[in-house]
Each structure stands twice: as structure tokens, then as C-alpha cells.
Motif scaffolding. Structure first.
Motif, mmCIF file in Angstrom:
data_model
loop_
_atom_site.group_PDB
_atom_site.id
_atom_site.type_symbol
_atom_site.label_atom_id
_atom_site.label_comp_id
_atom_site.label_asym_id
_atom_site.label_seq_id
_atom_site.Cartn_x
_atom_site.Cartn_y
_atom_site.Cartn_z
ATOM 1 N N MET A 408 0.828 -1.212 0.000
ATOM 2 C CA MET A 408 0.000 0.000 0.000
ATOM 3 C C MET A 408 0.858 1.256 0.000
ATOM 4 O O MET A 408 0.595 2.210 -0.749
ATOM 5 N N ALA A 409 1.895 1.256 0.867
ATOM 6 C CA ALA A 409 2.770 2.424 0.932
ATOM 7 C C ALA A 409 3.532 2.602 -0.370
ATOM 8 O O ALA A 409 3.692 3.728 -0.869
ATOM 9 N N GLY A 410 4.010 1.489 -0.940
ATOM 10 C CA GLY A 410 4.768 1.566 -2.180
ATOM 11 C C GLY A 410 3.968 2.147 -3.331
ATOM 12 O O GLY A 410 4.508 2.867 -4.184
ATOM 13 N N LEU A 411 2.660 1.864 -3.359
ATOM 14 C CA LEU A 411 1.823 2.376 -4.442
ATOM 15 C C LEU A 411 1.616 3.880 -4.366
ATOM 16 O O LEU A 411 1.229 4.512 -5.364
ATOM 17 N N MET A 412 1.878 4.475 -3.203
ATOM 18 C CA MET A 412 1.728 5.923 -3.088
ATOM 19 C C MET A 412 2.771 6.667 -3.920
ATOM 20 O O MET A 412 2.509 7.789 -4.371
ATOM 21 N N ILE A 413 3.934 6.061 -4.140
ATOM 22 C CA ILE A 413 4.990 6.733 -4.908
ATOM 23 C C ILE A 413 4.577 6.926 -6.367
ATOM 24 O O ILE A 413 4.593 8.060 -6.870
ATOM 25 N N PRO A 414 4.205 5.851 -7.096
ATOM 26 C CA PRO A 414 3.745 6.090 -8.475
ATOM 27 C C PRO A 414 2.475 6.933 -8.533
ATOM 28 O O PRO A 414 2.246 7.641 -9.519
#
Length: 432
Positions: A408-414
Motif C-alpha cells: 500500500m505504501a509503495g503504491l503511493m509513490i507512483p
């Protein structure tokens, strides 16, 4: 020129004057085709009522999913598929909206969409089979899908100088409808006798009420302010936009899809994360309600701020950072800081009204808005389908929430990267 709200009808316009029997006489009181103030107020009411109905079909079902499963003898796998049906329907049926709007008019399609929602919601609890329940749900979701696409178009057409304000108004109503359905479906079900059929069917009443304001526009083909004709109807006459060549359109589609992924993951899994951390079931439900309720005031404020900025990238970054901090908190101390994480994730979820605002700002014409809205939302919802399912798979196979929260956190970057691209000061007409 006088303000639209202070103009008075002038009946004698010479040879080209409208006759007393012209049905547009009340709607076009000025020589420039400006709509009557009462019509604009009615459309504003219609927008609010329509927006209130764009999520209860989903969140009311989530509140009673266990009872529905037992009542229909539905397997766990089918119930899992049911939670993925909304974004799939939004993607599939959403692409129909531009063609329907060109042929019948945007107001007519929204009116039919509200009727479809009402019909689907009243039919599905009483149809008595899993297949019938899914079919009736799909009917309601079809109405939601086409209305989703056309909300920015209605705003662009009738309120071209108040895109941010009106987008904020219906986004706030959408957030309110989402939160209300999640919060009151179970108590109302109990108060009405405890039948899950009644608890689901009662939301058809709200949808039926929402049909009424749009009936006025069913036969409407009058020009919008400052346009030579209906914005959507003119789409067929405008030069074809090869929207897939636009980086802005792709950025907006990716931004929309990633924010939708985060929203569906939050609605589907956040209560379980808190419960697994030791928070009671009742408190976990309240925390989810807090997250959704954050969208009520912010959904009104953010579009108004965004519409005053040439570039919306700074807002995208602020919302993304709130999401990263919220997910970090869920990973490190889910129970200790539960209320703070719920608030922060609620702020992050307000990327939805921001995306709607950018749809209205990234095209110069109504024709462009309807095509951009259909492309960004349909493509975005397709992109959002795997997210909630992937979170469930990671949770099941890892035995904990570490990997899902990291995803979930990783998807915030893109999401932030796509939002910055979509928020640049340009329109799709510049790129197509």
C-alpha cells in the motif's frame, strides 16, 4: 453583460425570436442562451442527489455482507468476487457513457442512471439467488458507472466558471453518501426488523428521489453558457481526439486508478488490520467511518483550492505524504496511533475529488471533458481491480500485514508521480 442570475427574460428578439410556445423559453432567458437561475439551482440539487447515490450500493452491501452470504448460501470465493465487481462494472460500463450522452444528452443518461440504481437496489435483495443478486447489483453499478463519468461533464457544461466549487459540492455529497451507508445500514436494519433484505432495499428510496431533478433535462438540447450547443452532443462534430496520445490523459488515468486502488483497499481491509492489532470490532468500524468522513469537508475544500492553481502537483504530494505517514503508522504501531492513522488515510483518500477536478480542468471543451472522463475513469478502474485481491493474497500467504502494508505504501509513490504529471498546466487538446 448582466450576471446570469440577474437577467430577465426578453420575449421580443425580432425575426429570430422564440415563439411563446418554445419549450426552451424558460431555460434561455437571455440572447446568449444563458440558462435560467432556477434551472441552475435545480441542476445543483440534482448533482448533490446523484452524488449521494454513487456509493451506498457498495458500502451498504459491505456492512451486511455476512448476512447476505448466509441468506443466499454464497461461498467465500463468490463473496470475494462480489467485492471486485464494482470497479469492473465501472470500467466496463463507463466506456458506454460518451456514446450514450452524445445520442441522448448527459442529463438524460444521468436520469436513466439514477433509475437503474433504484431498480437494481430494490430488486437484488428479493431475487432469491446468487446469480440474480449479482445481475441486479450489476444493473445498479451500471447506473453508477455512467453517472460517475458524466458528473464532470455536467459541471463543465452548466457551471464552466465554477468547476472547483461544483466539483467540491458533489464530491462532498459523494463522500457523505459513502459514510452514511456504511454507518447507518446496520442500525437501520435492526430498527426495521433485522432483515438484511430491508436493510439493502431502503437505499433504493434515495435513488428514486434522485431521479426527479433530472427529469427536467430528459428532453434538453439547449446550449450551455458560452457554447454553441450541448457540449456532449457537439462531441461528434468536434475533431476526433486521439486521447491515447496524451501524456496528461495517461497520467490522469494512472492517478485515478492508483487512488481508487488505495480507496478500495482501505474500505475492504483497514478494519481487519485494526482488529488483528487488538482493536475491538466496534472501534475498528468507527475508525473506518472516521476515514471516510474525512472526505466530507475536504472533498469540498480541495477542488476549490485546486481550481485556483495552475498546477495541482503540490496538492498531490501533500495527499501522498499523508498516505505514506498513515501506512507507516499502521506498520509500526497500528493500535497505539489508530485514530491518527485513520485521519491521515482519510486525508490521503481525498485524491478522488482532486482527480475529478483535474478531469474538468485538463480539457478545454465539453467534448474533451467527456472523453477524458471516460478514458481516465474506465482505465483507472481497470487498473484498480487487482489491488484489493493482491492484498488478500499477500495477507493469506505471509500470515501478517507487513507485506500488504508495504505494498500500500509503495503504491503511493507512483500515485504521486502520476498526479504530478496529470496536474501540469495543459489540456489534452494540446497533446492530441
Amino acid at each position: 453583460m448582466p450576471d446570469d442570475e440577474t437577467q430577465t427574460p426578453t420575449l421580443d428578439r425580432g425575426p429570430a425570436a422564440r415563439t411563446p410556445h418554445d419549450p426552451r423559453a424558460e431555460r434561455l432567458p437571455g440572447t446568449d442562451g444563458a440558462p435560467a437561475p432556477w434551472l441552475l439551482r435545480l441542476i445543483a440539487v440534482g448533482l448533490v442527489l446523484a452524488a449521494l447515490n454513487l456509493r451506498p450500493a457498495i458500502t451498504s452491501l459491505g456492512a451486511l455482507l455476512e448476512e447476505v452470504r448466509e441468506g443466499l448460501h454464497m461461498s467465500g470465493s463468490v463473496a470475494g468476487v462480489l467485492t471486485s465487481v464494482p470497479p469492473l462494472c465501472f470500467a466496463v460500463f463507463g466506456v458506454m457513457a460518451p456514446r450514450l450522452a452524445r445520442r441522448f444528452g448527459a442529463g438524460t443518461v444521468v436520469c436513466a442512471g439514477m433509475a437503474a440504481i433504484a431498480a437494481g437496489l430494490i430488486i437484488r435483495p428479493y431475487i432469491g439467488s446468487t446469480a440474480g443478486f449479482l445481475a441486479a447489483s450489476a444493473l445498479a453499478l451500471m447506473g453508477i458507472a455512467v453517472s460517475n463519468i458524466l458528473m464532470p461533464v455536467i459541471v463543465k457544461r452548466w457551471f464552466p466558471d465554477r468547476v472547483g466549487t461544483m466539483t467540491g459540492l458533489y464530491s462532498m455529497a459523494l463522500a457523505l453518501g459513502t459514510a452514511l451507508a456504511a454507518a447507518v445500514t446496520v442500525p437501520l436494519t435492526g430498527a426495521l426488523g433485522g432483515s438484511w433484505q430491508t436493510g439493502l432495499a431502503l437505499w433504493a428510496v434515495l435513488a428514486a428521489v434522485a431521479v426527479l431533478p433530472w427529469i427536467v433535462l430528459v428532453r434538453d438540447r439547449t446550449p450551455a453558457p458560452g457554447q454553441p450547443g450541448p457540449a456532449v452532443a457537439n462531441a461528434a462534430e468536434a475533431p476526433a481526439l486521439k486521447i491515447t496520445r496524451s501524456r496528461t490523459a495517461w497520467g490522469l488515468a494512472c492517478f485515478f486508478g492508483l487512488q481508487a486502488t488505495a480507496a478500495y483497499i482501505t474500505m475492504g481491509w483497514m478494519p481487519q488490520i485494526f482488529r488483528d492489532a487488538g482493536v475491538s470490532a466496534g472501534t475498528a468500524g468507527v475508525l473506518l467511518a472516521v476515514t471516510m468522513a474525512m472526505g466530507v469537508p475536504l472533498a469540498f475544500v480541495i477542488p476549490r483550492v485546486a481550481s485556483r492553481l495552475k498546477q495541482q502537483g503540490p496538492i498531490v504530494v501533500v495527499l501522498g505524504l499523508c498516505g505514506l505517514i498513515g501506512y507507516g503508522g499502521l506498520y509500526l504501531a497500528p493500535a497505539a496511533g489508530a485514530w491518527a492513522w485513520a485521519v491521515l488515510l482519510g486525508v490521503a483518500n481525498c485524491a478522488f475529488p482532486l482527480a475529478l477536478t483535474m478531469i474538468g480542468m485538463r480539457a478545454r471543451s465539453g467534448a474533451g471533458v467527456v472523453r477524458l472522463s471516460a478514458f481516465a475513469q474506465s482505465t483507472g478502474y481497470l487498473l484498480s481491480i487487482p489491488g484489493p485481491l493482491l492484498v488478500g493474497v499477500l495477507y493469506q500467504h505471509s500470515g501478517g500485514w507487513g507485506l500488504p502494508i508495504a505494498l500500500m505504501a509503495g503504491l503511493m509513490i507512483p500515485q504521486m508521480v502520476a498526479g504530478i504529471l496529470a496536474g501540469r498546466d495543459r489540456t489534452i487538446e494540446d497533446e492530441c
